[in-house]
Design a protein around this motif. Sequence first.
Motif, PDB file in Angstrom:
ATOM      1  N   SER A  24     -27.969  11.257  -7.287  1.00  0.00           N
ATOM      2  CA  SER A  24     -29.010  11.670  -8.243  1.00  0.00           C
ATOM      3  C   SER A  24     -28.502  11.646  -9.677  1.00  0.00           C
ATOM      4  O   SER A  24     -29.194  11.159 -10.578  1.00  0.00           O
ATOM      5  CB  SER A  24     -29.517  13.072  -7.900  1.00  0.00           C
ATOM      6  N   ARG A  25     -27.294  12.166  -9.887  1.00  0.00           N
ATOM      7  CA  ARG A  25     -26.724  12.151 -11.244  1.00  0.00           C
ATOM      8  C   ARG A  25     -26.503  10.727 -11.726  1.00  0.00           C
ATOM      9  O   ARG A  25     -26.786  10.394 -12.877  1.00  0.00           O
ATOM     10  CB  ARG A  25     -25.398  12.913 -11.269  1.00  0.00           C
ATOM     11  N   ARG A  26     -25.988   9.893 -10.838  1.00  0.00           N
ATOM     12  CA  ARG A  26     -25.702   8.501 -11.194  1.00  0.00           C
ATOM     13  C   ARG A  26     -26.984   7.752 -11.557  1.00  0.00           C
ATOM     14  O   ARG A  26     -27.032   7.031 -12.547  1.00  0.00           O
ATOM     15  CB  ARG A  26     -24.990   7.821 -10.033  1.00  0.00           C
ATOM     16  N   ILE A  27     -28.023   7.935 -10.763  1.00  0.00           N
ATOM     17  CA  ILE A  27     -29.301   7.261 -11.039  1.00  0.00           C
ATOM     18  C   ILE A  27     -29.831   7.697 -12.400  1.00  0.00           C
ATOM     19  O   ILE A  27     -30.299   6.882 -13.191  1.00  0.00           O
ATOM     20  CB  ILE A  27     -30.332   7.584  -9.934  1.00  0.00           C
ATOM     21  N   ARG A  28     -29.760   8.987 -12.671  1.00  0.00           N
ATOM     22  CA  ARG A  28     -30.245   9.491 -13.960  1.00  0.00           C
ATOM     23  C   ARG A  28     -29.441   8.911 -15.116  1.00  0.00           C
ATOM     24  O   ARG A  28     -29.995   8.463 -16.110  1.00  0.00           O
ATOM     25  CB  ARG A  28     -30.197  11.013 -13.966  1.00  0.00           C
ATOM     26  N   ALA A  29     -28.114   8.886 -14.966  1.00  0.00           N
ATOM     27  CA  ALA A  29     -27.253   8.386 -16.042  1.00  0.00           C
ATOM     28  C   ALA A  29     -27.398   6.877 -16.225  1.00  0.00           C
ATOM     29  O   ALA A  29     -27.486   6.392 -17.356  1.00  0.00           O
ATOM     30  CB  ALA A  29     -25.804   8.742 -15.742  1.00  0.00           C
ATOM     31  N   GLU A  30     -27.418   6.136 -15.132  1.00  0.00           N
ATOM     32  CA  GLU A  30     -27.449   4.680 -15.217  1.00  0.00           C
ATOM     33  C   GLU A  30     -28.855   4.138 -15.381  1.00  0.00           C
ATOM     34  O   GLU A  30     -29.040   3.000 -15.808  1.00  0.00           O
ATOM     35  CB  GLU A  30     -26.826   4.063 -13.960  1.00  0.00           C
ATOM     36  N   GLY A  31     -29.859   4.943 -15.046  1.00  0.00           N
ATOM     37  CA  GLY A  31     -31.221   4.450 -15.030  1.00  0.00           C
ATOM     38  C   GLY A  31     -32.019   4.699 -16.279  1.00  0.00           C
ATOM     39  O   GLY A  31     -33.176   4.295 -16.347  1.00  0.00           O
ATOM     40  N   GLN A 115     -33.577   1.956 -13.138  1.00  0.00           N
ATOM     41  CA  GLN A 115     -32.941   2.619 -12.008  1.00  0.00           C
ATOM     42  C   GLN A 115     -32.791   1.675 -10.825  1.00  0.00           C
ATOM     43  O   GLN A 115     -31.743   1.634 -10.176  1.00  0.00           O
ATOM     44  CB  GLN A 115     -33.731   3.865 -11.604  1.00  0.00           C
ATOM     45  N   VAL A 116     -33.824   0.901 -10.542  1.00  0.00           N
ATOM     46  CA  VAL A 116     -33.760  -0.049  -9.430  1.00  0.00           C
ATOM     47  C   VAL A 116     -32.695  -1.103  -9.707  1.00  0.00           C
ATOM     48  O   VAL A 116     -31.917  -1.472  -8.815  1.00  0.00           O
ATOM     49  CB  VAL A 116     -35.148  -0.687  -9.165  1.00  0.00           C
ATOM     50  N   ARG A 117     -32.622  -1.587 -10.947  1.00  0.00           N
ATOM     51  CA  ARG A 117     -31.576  -2.562 -11.292  1.00  0.00           C
ATOM     52  C   ARG A 117     -30.185  -1.959 -11.122  1.00  0.00           C
ATOM     53  O   ARG A 117     -29.260  -2.640 -10.653  1.00  0.00           O
ATOM     54  CB  ARG A 117     -31.782  -3.086 -12.712  1.00  0.00           C
ATOM     55  N   ALA A 118     -30.025  -0.691 -11.483  1.00  0.00           N
ATOM     56  CA  ALA A 118     -28.723  -0.030 -11.308  1.00  0.00           C
ATOM     57  C   ALA A 118     -28.357   0.063  -9.824  1.00  0.00           C
ATOM     58  O   ALA A 118     -27.202  -0.172  -9.436  1.00  0.00           O
ATOM     59  CB  ALA A 118     -28.746   1.364 -11.945  1.00  0.00           C
ATOM     60  N   ILE A 119     -29.333   0.383  -8.997  1.00  0.00           N
ATOM     61  CA  ILE A 119     -29.082   0.446  -7.548  1.00  0.00           C
ATOM     62  C   ILE A 119     -28.743  -0.947  -7.022  1.00  0.00           C
ATOM     63  O   ILE A 119     -27.784  -1.118  -6.258  1.00  0.00           O
ATOM     64  CB  ILE A 119     -30.296   1.043  -6.808  1.00  0.00           C
ATOM     65  N   GLU A 120     -29.517  -1.940  -7.436  1.00  0.00           N
ATOM     66  CA  GLU A 120     -29.225  -3.313  -7.011  1.00  0.00           C
ATOM     67  C   GLU A 120     -27.807  -3.717  -7.390  1.00  0.00           C
ATOM     68  O   GLU A 120     -27.103  -4.354  -6.592  1.00  0.00           O
ATOM     69  CB  GLU A 120     -30.212  -4.298  -7.648  1.00  0.00           C
ATOM     70  N   GLY A 121     -27.377  -3.321  -8.577  1.00  0.00           N
ATOM     71  CA  GLY A 121     -26.017  -3.648  -9.018  1.00  0.00           C
ATOM     72  C   GLY A 121     -24.962  -3.020  -8.132  1.00  0.00           C
ATOM     73  O   GLY A 121     -23.952  -3.659  -7.800  1.00  0.00           O
ATOM     74  N   ARG A 122     -25.174  -1.798  -7.714  1.00  0.00           N
ATOM     75  CA  ARG A 122     -24.212  -1.122  -6.844  1.00  0.00           C
ATOM     76  C   ARG A 122     -24.218  -1.696  -5.434  1.00  0.00           C
ATOM     77  O   ARG A 122     -23.227  -1.596  -4.724  1.00  0.00           O
ATOM     78  CB  ARG A 122     -24.500   0.366  -6.795  1.00  0.00           C
ATOM     79  N   LEU A 123     -25.331  -2.270  -5.027  1.00  0.00           N
ATOM     80  CA  LEU A 123     -25.448  -2.797  -3.669  1.00  0.00           C
ATOM     81  C   LEU A 123     -25.152  -4.296  -3.572  1.00  0.00           C
ATOM     82  O   LEU A 123     -25.173  -4.855  -2.477  1.00  0.00           O
ATOM     83  CB  LEU A 123     -26.861  -2.532  -3.120  1.00  0.00           C
ATOM     84  N   ARG A 124     -24.844  -4.933  -4.683  1.00  0.00           N
ATOM     85  CA  ARG A 124     -24.720  -6.393  -4.683  1.00  0.00           C
ATOM     86  C   ARG A 124     -23.642  -6.918  -3.737  1.00  0.00           C
ATOM     87  O   ARG A 124     -23.755  -8.025  -3.226  1.00  0.00           O
ATOM     88  CB  ARG A 124     -24.521  -6.926  -6.093  1.00  0.00           C
TER      89      ARG A 124
END
Length: 147
Positions: A24-31, A115-124
Amino acid sequence: MAADQQPSARRWAEQIHDDLADFSRRIRAEGGSAKAGLSYVDFSLLSHVDGHPGARVTEVAAALRVDKSTASRQLTGLEARGLLVRHPDPERPRSHTLALSEQAATLLHGVRDEQVRAIEGRLRDWSEEDVQTFARLLHRYNRSDDA
């Protein structure tokens, strides 16, 4: 055997707790929601109204599991900032339905996209199977009955 499983289950639950908090913190910070001036609560309320146009305060409060007065106060703040619009409810004369303002829709969708792009980046570097498993299990957890 059940006694042996309990401490292990507790450790896993603690790890899940800590990892979800970090997520949650990461999504908020990166998103970008913090940069956009949206608190976690603001984002949650606006997201719910976006997904449920015409919702009433009581419905938003129930969905987010907060007290009606808390939801009302937060929603009034969003309305004062020009992010939320209240419309008279034709079915209930003393009630209002909620909608996002154009400004809020633009802001919310921009933040969500970041936020979705940040998640995609972590899952690449994850396999398709791992991504699907993660998504399926997280969805299952979030849809499970309250314990």
